[in-house]
Enzyme design. Structure first.
Site, mmCIF file in Angstrom:
data_model
loop_
_atom_site.group_PDB
_atom_site.id
_atom_site.type_symbol
_atom_site.label_atom_id
_atom_site.label_comp_id
_atom_site.label_asym_id
_atom_site.label_seq_id
_atom_site.Cartn_x
_atom_site.Cartn_y
_atom_site.Cartn_z
ATOM 1 N NE ARG A 188 -4.048 2.115 1.512
ATOM 2 C CZ ARG A 188 -4.887 2.096 0.486
ATOM 3 N NH1 ARG A 188 -4.946 1.052 -0.291
ATOM 4 N NH2 ARG A 188 -5.653 3.140 0.202
ATOM 5 C CG ASP A 194 -3.122 -4.285 7.121
ATOM 6 O OD1 ASP A 194 -2.502 -5.335 6.933
ATOM 7 O OD2 ASP A 194 -2.760 -3.388 7.890
#
Length: 436
Positions: free
Chosen positions: A97, A121
């Site tokens: 990310r 996540d």
């Protein structure tokens, strides 16, 4: 898929030193793209997410040299921009990310930045709108390939602008700041994030020659400059890891000293743990947690109503520690309502704690009520799978306090955020074994 086997119930004792901050490292590493001069960074954590970003930078052509256990130099003087259009980049970028934060520096310096839809996540929606709306206001053109989930921004020249961010996004603010430092004119960012890690980024950029004022507030003013130079920077200790060790000490009734925590940057963290009845002592720049022989009692609000702990942008309580707080509350004396405002899937790991005997009522995707056992009934060992970094460490803490031997699968999620965690815990007495 890796696995931890944990024999619970052992008391821990000794000292533990927090690693460098993961969330700061991801921002700081992307900032090296803003200059062709050498940047030296110390206290870089040796964790999966950070190592993936370092590898991505190396594939982009950044010259990287390891000069110490946690210190590196970076020189971005001859980048391979064609890598940004390659299939390898699409694969590398999706796995992390933090890769989104290379877009701002690349756009500022080279007039173009690309990124595949990043991973990370599974904790709910994490929009990228703030990032790209900021780039557009600076004059960039945005494009999105829906078939390949590939984002791009391009601009011949960025120009400063006023912007009111729709949310105080930390990574969004960092990305826009990195784009604006080389823009023409003045950029004003209102509702900017002001977390310590973002303050660190701004201070580093100023040492490189940027002109950023308002650091530490939610109103940043950036006067664009033509060029940035090299610098040296040391990353803060990871406040999320510090909070994790506080929770672990309380749950295992252990006497623990957490070294070199940089108290000035901990914000609400000590206060919130004290509201759960946990004793923390400041000794120099260390946190000392005595053995909680008689447990810990939740401090209700002054009108007697149930304590509610919720997350908020800095200087509020960080959402990354709510999973830890919830787990620690399962053995408190009293009850507490946990309100996770920012992510709608982050509380779904509580079913595993319930399987271990915890008394938790999941009210909805954002709220859970925890009725503490006061150690009169210990958690029971079980087999679990880690869904994300923070839930993973919370389940590990629960397993360390539980009766019996627990198994945690998919520990790669924990390794993404915690450096050599099994070896470091063994050093203070934990009975934990890694199985590949």
């Amino acid at each position: 898929m890796g696995t931890f086997k944990i024999e619970g119930g052992a008391q821990l004792k000794g000292e533990i030193t927090p690693q460098g901050a993961k969330n700061e490292a991801l921002q700081i590493l992307c900032a090296v793209l803003l200059t062709d001069e050498k940047v030296t960074i110390h206290n870089i954590p040796n964790i999966i997410d950070v190592n993936k970003l370092i590898e991505l930078l190396e594939n982009l052509g950044v010259k990287i040299q390891k000069i110490g256990v946690s210190s590196y130099t970076f020189v971005s003087d001859d980048l391979h921009l064609e890598y940004l259009q390659s299939e390898q980049f699409k694969k590398d970028g999706r796995g992390l990310r933090g890769s989104i934060m290379i877009v701002g520096p690349l756009l500022a310096r080279f007039g173009k930045g690309y990124i595949p839809k990043p991973g990370g996540d599974k904790i709910g929606r994490r929009r990228l709108d703030t990032h790209f709306e900021g780039f557009i206001k600076l004059g960039a053109k945005f494009r999105y390939n829906r078939e390949e989930y590939f984002y791009g921004v391009e601009a011949k020249k960025l120009k400063g602008a006023y912007m009111l961010l729709d949310e105080a996004s930390v990574t969004g603010t960092a990305n826009i700041v990195m784009a604006a430092v080389l823009a023409e004119g003045t950029t004003t960012i209102y509702n900017a994030a002001c977390e310590p890690y973002l303050q660190q980024l701004c201070n580093m950029l100023n040492r490189m020659g940027a002109k950023i004022t308002g650091v530490g507030s939610n109103l940043l003013t950036i006067e664009g400059v033509k060029k940035l130079g090299g610098t040296e920077h040391t990353i803060l200790p990871d406040m999320i890891e510090i909070g994790s060790w506080i929770g672990m000490a309380a749950m295992t009734k252990s006497e623990l000293t957490i070294k070199n925590v940089r108290w000035d940057y901990l914000g609400q963290i000590p206060t919130v743990f004290r509201k759960l009845g946990i004793t923390l002592e400041q000794k120099g720049d260390d946190i000392y947690i005595p053995e909680h022989k008689n447990g810990y009692e939740v401090q209700n609000f002054i009108d007697g109503s149930i304590l509610t702990i919720s997350d908020a942008p800095w200087p509020g309580f960080t959402p990354d520690l709510l999973s830890i707080i919830l787990t620690v509350a399962t053995q408190a004396r009293g009850s507490v309502l946990i309100h996770q405002k920012m992510f709608e899937s982050r509380l779904f790991f509580v079913d595993k704690l319930i399987d271990m005997g915890a008394k938790i009522i999941l009210c909805d995707p954002h709220r859970a009520t925890v009725i503490g056992h006061d150690f009169k009934s210990t958690l029971k060992a079980t087999t679990m799978t880690s869904p994300d970094i923070r839930a993973g460490i919370s389940l590990l803490i629960a397993a360390l306090s539980a009766k019996g031997t627990s198994t945690i699968h998919n520990i790669e999620q924990i390794d993404r955020g915690y450096q050599d965690i099994d070896e470091r815990l063994k050093a203070i007495g934990a009975k934990i074994v890694r199985l590949d």
